[in-house]
Motif scaffolding. Structure first.
Motif, PDB file in Angstrom:
ATOM      1  N   ASN A  21       0.848  -1.179   0.000  1.00  0.00           N
ATOM      2  CA  ASN A  21       0.000   0.000   0.000  1.00  0.00           C
ATOM      3  C   ASN A  21       0.895   1.245   0.000  1.00  0.00           C
ATOM      4  O   ASN A  21       1.688   1.444   0.925  1.00  0.00           O
ATOM      5  CB  ASN A  21      -0.905  -0.021   1.238  1.00  0.00           C
ATOM      6  N   ASN A  22       0.770   2.071  -1.026  1.00  0.00           N
ATOM      7  CA  ASN A  22       1.628   3.258  -1.133  1.00  0.00           C
ATOM      8  C   ASN A  22       1.416   4.218   0.033  1.00  0.00           C
ATOM      9  O   ASN A  22       2.330   4.960   0.392  1.00  0.00           O
ATOM     10  CB  ASN A  22       1.393   3.979  -2.460  1.00  0.00           C
ATOM     11  N   LYS A  23       0.248   4.209   0.632  1.00  0.00           N
ATOM     12  CA  LYS A  23      -0.020   5.066   1.792  1.00  0.00           C
ATOM     13  C   LYS A  23       0.921   4.693   2.939  1.00  0.00           C
ATOM     14  O   LYS A  23       1.391   5.561   3.671  1.00  0.00           O
ATOM     15  CB  LYS A  23      -1.479   4.904   2.210  1.00  0.00           C
ATOM     16  N   HIS A  24       1.225   3.403   3.080  1.00  0.00           N
ATOM     17  CA  HIS A  24       2.100   2.947   4.159  1.00  0.00           C
ATOM     18  C   HIS A  24       3.570   3.231   3.865  1.00  0.00           C
ATOM     19  O   HIS A  24       4.402   3.131   4.763  1.00  0.00           O
ATOM     20  CB  HIS A  24       1.914   1.449   4.410  1.00  0.00           C
ATOM     21  N   LEU A  25       3.886   3.557   2.620  1.00  0.00           N
ATOM     22  CA  LEU A  25       5.277   3.765   2.229  1.00  0.00           C
ATOM     23  C   LEU A  25       5.701   5.222   2.257  1.00  0.00           C
ATOM     24  O   LEU A  25       6.883   5.521   2.157  1.00  0.00           O
ATOM     25  CB  LEU A  25       5.509   3.207   0.820  1.00  0.00           C
ATOM     26  N   LYS A  26       4.755   6.132   2.377  1.00  0.00           N
ATOM     27  CA  LYS A  26       5.088   7.547   2.214  1.00  0.00           C
ATOM     28  C   LYS A  26       5.980   8.097   3.322  1.00  0.00           C
ATOM     29  O   LYS A  26       6.659   9.085   3.122  1.00  0.00           O
ATOM     30  CB  LYS A  26       3.830   8.391   2.051  1.00  0.00           C
ATOM     31  N   ASN A  27       6.012   7.475   4.492  1.00  0.00           N
ATOM     32  CA  ASN A  27       6.848   7.954   5.592  1.00  0.00           C
ATOM     33  C   ASN A  27       8.209   7.258   5.666  1.00  0.00           C
ATOM     34  O   ASN A  27       8.982   7.538   6.571  1.00  0.00           O
ATOM     35  CB  ASN A  27       6.118   7.761   6.925  1.00  0.00           C
TER      36      ASN A  27
ATOM     37  N   SER B 246       1.870  -1.120  10.415  1.00  0.00           N
ATOM     38  CA  SER B 246       2.130  -0.768  11.817  1.00  0.00           C
ATOM     39  C   SER B 246       3.086   0.410  11.918  1.00  0.00           C
ATOM     40  O   SER B 246       2.871   1.328  12.723  1.00  0.00           O
ATOM     41  CB  SER B 246       2.717  -1.961  12.571  1.00  0.00           C
ATOM     42  N   HIS B 247       4.118   0.391  11.100  1.00  0.00           N
ATOM     43  CA  HIS B 247       5.092   1.487  11.083  1.00  0.00           C
ATOM     44  C   HIS B 247       4.389   2.785  10.702  1.00  0.00           C
ATOM     45  O   HIS B 247       4.583   3.827  11.342  1.00  0.00           O
ATOM     46  CB  HIS B 247       6.226   1.163  10.107  1.00  0.00           C
ATOM     47  N   HIS B 248       3.581   2.730   9.663  1.00  0.00           N
ATOM     48  CA  HIS B 248       2.856   3.918   9.210  1.00  0.00           C
ATOM     49  C   HIS B 248       1.925   4.434  10.311  1.00  0.00           C
ATOM     50  O   HIS B 248       1.869   5.640  10.587  1.00  0.00           O
ATOM     51  CB  HIS B 248       2.049   3.582   7.944  1.00  0.00           C
ATOM     52  N   HIS B 249       1.222   3.522  10.955  1.00  0.00           N
ATOM     53  CA  HIS B 249       0.307   3.899  12.027  1.00  0.00           C
ATOM     54  C   HIS B 249       1.069   4.560  13.174  1.00  0.00           C
ATOM     55  O   HIS B 249       0.639   5.597  13.697  1.00  0.00           O
ATOM     56  CB  HIS B 249      -0.451   2.664  12.520  1.00  0.00           C
ATOM     57  N   LEU B 250       2.187   3.978  13.561  1.00  0.00           N
ATOM     58  CA  LEU B 250       2.972   4.523  14.665  1.00  0.00           C
ATOM     59  C   LEU B 250       3.477   5.921  14.348  1.00  0.00           C
ATOM     60  O   LEU B 250       3.393   6.823  15.180  1.00  0.00           O
ATOM     61  CB  LEU B 250       4.146   3.590  14.985  1.00  0.00           C
ATOM     62  N   VAL B 251       3.977   6.131  13.146  1.00  0.00           N
ATOM     63  CA  VAL B 251       4.496   7.443  12.755  1.00  0.00           C
ATOM     64  C   VAL B 251       3.360   8.470  12.723  1.00  0.00           C
ATOM     65  O   VAL B 251       3.523   9.595  13.196  1.00  0.00           O
ATOM     66  CB  VAL B 251       5.216   7.362  11.391  1.00  0.00           C
ATOM     67  N   ASN B 252       2.203   8.072  12.193  1.00  0.00           N
ATOM     68  CA  ASN B 252       1.074   9.006  12.140  1.00  0.00           C
ATOM     69  C   ASN B 252       0.507   9.294  13.518  1.00  0.00           C
ATOM     70  O   ASN B 252       0.092  10.417  13.794  1.00  0.00           O
ATOM     71  CB  ASN B 252      -0.018   8.478  11.216  1.00  0.00           C
TER      72      ASN B 252
ATOM     73  N   LYS C  97       9.597   6.320  17.186  1.00  0.00           N
ATOM     74  CA  LYS C  97       9.812   6.375  15.736  1.00  0.00           C
ATOM     75  C   LYS C  97      11.169   5.765  15.373  1.00  0.00           C
ATOM     76  O   LYS C  97      11.275   5.004  14.410  1.00  0.00           O
ATOM     77  CB  LYS C  97       9.725   7.815  15.245  1.00  0.00           C
ATOM     78  N   ALA C  98      12.191   6.066  16.160  1.00  0.00           N
ATOM     79  CA  ALA C  98      13.520   5.510  15.898  1.00  0.00           C
ATOM     80  C   ALA C  98      13.507   3.994  16.058  1.00  0.00           C
ATOM     81  O   ALA C  98      14.082   3.269  15.233  1.00  0.00           O
ATOM     82  CB  ALA C  98      14.548   6.141  16.836  1.00  0.00           C
TER      83      ALA C  98
END
Length: 195
Positions: free
Chosen positions: A59-65, A121-127, A150-151
């Motif tokens: 999902n490109n939405k999950h890759l943007k960060n 999960s990574h995307h959710h955590l960053v957002n 985040k780190a």
């Protein structure tokens, strides 16, 4: 005399016309467009709109960060998976159906199930961290906790990507070794029947 000149001109024009059409037909047959060169700079930053995934369903939405390095690593993984799938397709075309090993099963599960879950999960955590920072007014304690999370999320994701790429490299090396062994067997078989 004018008839010879007319025939010469018609012959010349016809030769050029047919030559040009033949040249274009040749290029079309081999899949090139004459006069169009596309330069791809491998060092240029990746853009999610231009990245085409060959095998991975992400999902490109999950890759943007994701950082540039992780996007490039995902692209490499996708290319390796494509190479592996091409090998499997070639085996099926030869009517060979190799048994799936545990290593292949685990790798398949990691790439097609666990990797998209980790990216989500990574995307959710960053957002979530961004939203917390916006609501809390960038409180210093919240900021340091958010940066630590985040780190750690980036480190965990990098670890998973490294693990998947290493497993793929081992699988591709095993595949190459197996192909080489089959060639050796065929060579020995042929040499054994020369006498």
């Amino acid at each position: 005399m004018s008839i010879l000149i007319g025939i010469g001109i018609i012959t010349t024009v016809t030769t050029f016309y047919l030559g040009k059409k033949g040249w274009q037909a040749f290029h079309k047959a081999v899949g090139i467009t004459p006069g169009v060169l596309v330069y791809q700079n491998d060092n240029a930053p990746l853009s999610l709109s231009t990245v085409k995934w060959q095998q991975l369903s992400l999902n490109n939405k999950h890759l943007k960060n994701l950082p540039e390095q992780q996007l490039r690593q995902l692209k490499r993984i996708d290319e390796k998976v494509n190479h592996y799938q091409a090998y499997q397709t070639a085996l099926q075309a030869q009517h060979k159906t190799p048994a799936i090993t545990e290593q292949q099963f685990v790798l398949n599960k990691m790439m097609h199930t666990r990797l998209p879950e980790m990216l989500a999960s990574h995307h959710h955590l960053v957002n979530v961290n961004r939203n917390i920072h916006k609501r809390s007014g960038d409180n210093v304690s919240t900021d340091s906790v958010g940066n630590d999370n985040k780190a750690e999320a980036n480190e965990l994701l990098q670890s998973v990507l490294n693990n998947i790429e290493q497993r793929l490299d081992k699988l591709l090396a095993q595949m190459d070794t197996q192909q080489l062994q089959e060639l050796r067997v065929m060579k020995n078989y042929i040499n054994g029947h020369d006498s």
